[in-house]
Design a protein around this motif. Sequence first.
Motif, short mmCIF file in Angstrom:
data_model
loop_
_atom_site.label_atom_id
_atom_site.label_comp_id
_atom_site.label_asym_id
_atom_site.label_seq_id
_atom_site.Cartn_x
_atom_site.Cartn_y
_atom_site.Cartn_z
N ARG A 1 -9.74 -9.05 6.02
CA ARG A 1 -8.74 -9.49 5.06
C ARG A 1 -7.66 -8.44 4.86
O ARG A 1 -7.93 -7.24 4.92
N THR A 2 -6.46 -8.91 4.61
CA THR A 2 -5.32 -8.02 4.50
C THR A 2 -4.57 -8.24 3.19
O THR A 2 -4.63 -9.31 2.59
N ASN A 3 -3.88 -7.20 2.76
CA ASN A 3 -2.92 -7.27 1.68
C ASN A 3 -1.64 -6.60 2.14
O ASN A 3 -1.68 -5.61 2.89
N TYR A 4 -0.52 -7.13 1.67
CA TYR A 4 0.78 -6.58 2.02
C TYR A 4 1.61 -6.42 0.76
O TYR A 4 1.50 -7.21 -0.18
N GLY A 5 2.45 -5.40 0.78
CA GLY A 5 3.38 -5.23 -0.31
C GLY A 5 4.41 -6.34 -0.34
O GLY A 5 4.75 -6.93 0.69
N GLU A 6 4.90 -6.62 -1.54
CA GLU A 6 5.84 -7.73 -1.71
C GLU A 6 7.12 -7.53 -0.91
O GLU A 6 7.71 -8.51 -0.45
N SER A 7 7.53 -6.31 -0.73
CA SER A 7 8.78 -6.06 -0.01
C SER A 7 8.67 -6.28 1.49
O SER A 7 9.70 -6.27 2.18
N ILE A 8 7.47 -6.49 1.98
CA ILE A 8 7.27 -6.62 3.41
C ILE A 8 7.77 -7.97 3.92
O ILE A 8 8.33 -8.07 5.02
N PHE B 1 17.14 -0.86 6.10
CA PHE B 1 17.42 0.49 5.66
C PHE B 1 16.42 0.93 4.59
O PHE B 1 15.98 2.09 4.58
N GLU B 2 16.06 0.03 3.71
CA GLU B 2 15.15 0.38 2.63
C GLU B 2 13.71 0.62 3.09
O GLU B 2 12.86 1.03 2.29
N ASP B 3 13.42 0.37 4.36
CA ASP B 3 12.12 0.73 4.91
C ASP B 3 12.04 2.20 5.27
O ASP B 3 10.96 2.68 5.64
N THR B 4 13.13 2.90 5.21
CA THR B 4 13.15 4.32 5.52
C THR B 4 12.22 5.08 4.57
O THR B 4 12.36 5.01 3.35
N ALA B 5 11.26 5.79 5.14
CA ALA B 5 10.27 6.50 4.35
C ALA B 5 9.34 7.26 5.29
O ALA B 5 9.37 7.06 6.50
N THR B 6 8.53 8.11 4.70
CA THR B 6 7.40 8.66 5.42
C THR B 6 6.22 7.71 5.23
O THR B 6 5.89 7.34 4.11
N TYR B 7 5.62 7.33 6.33
CA TYR B 7 4.52 6.38 6.31
C TYR B 7 3.21 7.12 6.51
O TYR B 7 3.06 7.91 7.45
#
Length: 128
Positions: free
Chosen positions: A60-67, A91-97
């Motif tokens: 089972r998976t969960n995802y953030g709303e912004s995905i 652009f708003e996906d820019t981050a350290t993962y």
Amino acid sequence: QVQLVESGGGLVQAGGSLQLSCVASGFTFDNYVMGWFRQAPGKEREGVACIDRNMWSGFRTNYGESIKGRFMVIRNNGNNTLFLHMKNLKFEDTATYYCARLDSTWRTCFSDLGGARWGQGTQVTVSS
């Protein structure tokens, strides 16, 4: 020793795709919920995706709303690797993962982080 090593980040144009990988070692991989989180400068850590232990827990998976259906989390319990497939990057996906080993259920994977173990992160930069 628990190790989580992320790779696959880089610079990509908006609308492009990337695949992140997290190679895990030092623990029994399929005993743990795994997740991806991200943090952009000046912002709080955000849950991106998590996945349950194995087929017997339903993967089972969960995802953030912004995905918004753009990302997919996959785990390969045969080689102890967690993946994040990302498409239509913004652009708003820019981050350290960060890859995380979670001491939680999949239902609480974004909030119950007290027992989490973290990788060092891989940088994703999306140009606009």
